[in-house]
Enzyme design. Structure first.
Site, PDB file in Angstrom:
ATOM      1  N   ASP A  66       0.858  -1.337  -0.063  1.00 44.05           N
ATOM      2  CA  ASP A  66      -0.109  -0.060   0.115  1.00 44.05           C
ATOM      3  C   ASP A  66       0.838   1.319   0.090  1.00 44.05           C
ATOM      4  OD1 ASP A  66       0.984  -0.270   2.564  1.00 44.05           O
ATOM      5  OD2 ASP A  66      -0.901  -0.771   3.742  1.00 44.05           O
ATOM      6  N   ASN A 135      -7.718  -2.256  14.006  1.00 45.56           N
ATOM      7  CA  ASN A 135      -9.044  -2.911  13.576  1.00 45.56           C
ATOM      8  C   ASN A 135      -9.352  -4.041  12.667  1.00 45.56           C
ATOM      9  OD1 ASN A 135      -8.192  -1.727  11.119  1.00 45.56           O
ATOM     10  ND2 ASN A 135      -9.532   0.059  11.119  1.00 45.56           N
ATOM     11  N   HIS A 137      -7.573  -4.376   9.881  1.00 44.43           N
ATOM     12  CA  HIS A 137      -7.133  -4.539   8.351  1.00 44.43           C
ATOM     13  C   HIS A 137      -6.092  -5.007   7.881  1.00 44.43           C
ATOM     14  CE1 HIS A 137      -4.768  -0.113   9.092  1.00 44.43           C
ATOM     15  NE2 HIS A 137      -3.995  -1.223   9.023  1.00 44.43           N
ATOM     16  N   GLU A 142      -9.792  -1.642   5.057  1.00 44.65           N
ATOM     17  CA  GLU A 142     -10.326  -1.274   6.418  1.00 44.65           C
ATOM     18  C   GLU A 142     -11.720  -2.118   6.506  1.00 44.65           C
ATOM     19  OE1 GLU A 142      -8.542   0.485   8.259  1.00 44.65           O
ATOM     20  OE2 GLU A 142      -8.008   2.446   7.561  1.00 44.65           O
TER      21      GLU A 142
END
Ligand code: GLP
Length: 239
Positions: A66, A135, A137, A142
């Site tokens: 990313d 979270n 991811h 996400e």
């Protein structure tokens, strides 16, 4: 996915670095890399192993998982800059063989498609390294992510920007990024997920309980991978 739980974060870095080193010695030619605090000590160990017993990095291409959108070219926090500093440079992999989505392109959708094509053109990713968001991811996929998603532009969750703030010495992290999609990640021949520490405990424990894909915890997609390894320390995975 095979899960290994080791005693400490340092043991997790050591195990991950050994696994990557073994793959590189076997001639892996496309390595997909994650950035962030989990992989920093892994890369340090890998670089030190290379210094002691060099392995051939001539055929190696490094591809990013990313990249932030909105940082100036050459910005210190660009993931590509970080990977060149921490891994590619010390391993002797020239910048031309460190690939990232073109986040400066005027047409980002096209740049994302081109990135997927680039990965395919390189023969696919042999080993994809993955950190885990608080979270759940993976990459910047996400919660709410789609299993069939390819590389694309995403908005970062508030929680993600909050946890990545520490890398930006006071300034605000970007709101957008381009990430390999979950389907892109699952195309890799092998995946390695590493998560350590109490901040990852909730995500790891949820991951260990859910073996089918749950969009609210994107890392659950990895249970579908035929050749996956997860390395957790006891703090993240323990009871
Ligand atoms: C970040 C990055 C990932 C990274 C993950 C975990 O936001 N998008 O590449 O692997 O989330 O980061 P860290 O290791 O810093 O906790």
């Amino acid at each position: 996915m095979i899960v290994q739980v080791v005693e400490s974060a340092s043991n997790a870095s050591e195990s991950a670095a050994r696994l990557i080193e073994a793959q590189l010695r076997q001639g892996v030619s496309v390595l997909g890399v994650a950035t962030g605090s989990t992989f920093q000590p892994v890369y340090e160990r890998l670089v030190s192993a290379h210094r002691q017993r060099p392995f051939d990095t001539q055929p190696l291409h490094i591809v990013l998982l990313d990249e932030y959108v909105g940082l100036s070219v050459g910005h210190y926090n660009r993931y590509r800059s970080e990977i060149i500093r921490a891994l590619a440079g010390p391993l002797g992999v020239p910048p031309q063989r460190v690939h990232a989505p073109d986040v400066d392109a005027s047409d980002l959708d096209q740049a994302c498609r081109q990135y997927d094509e680039l990965l395919t053109g390189l023969g696919g990713v042999d080993l994809q390294l993955l950190g885990l968001g608080r979270n759940g991811h993976i990459g910047f996929n996400e919660p709410g992510a789609d299993l069939s998603a390819r590389t694309r532009l995403v908005q970062l969750a508030r929680e993600t920007r909050e946890s990545n703030k520490s890398f930006f010495s006071g300034s605000e992290p970007p709101r957008q990024a381009v990430t390999q999609g979950i389907a892109t990640i699952l195309d890799a021949r092998e995946v390695l997920l590493v998560a350590t520490g109490s901040e990852k405990r909730s995500a790891v424990q949820r991951l260990l309980c859910r073996h089918t894909f749950d969009p609210d915890l994107p890392a659950t997609a990895l249970w579908q991978h035929k050749s996956g390894t997860a390395i957790f320390d006891r703090t993240a995975a323990g009871p």
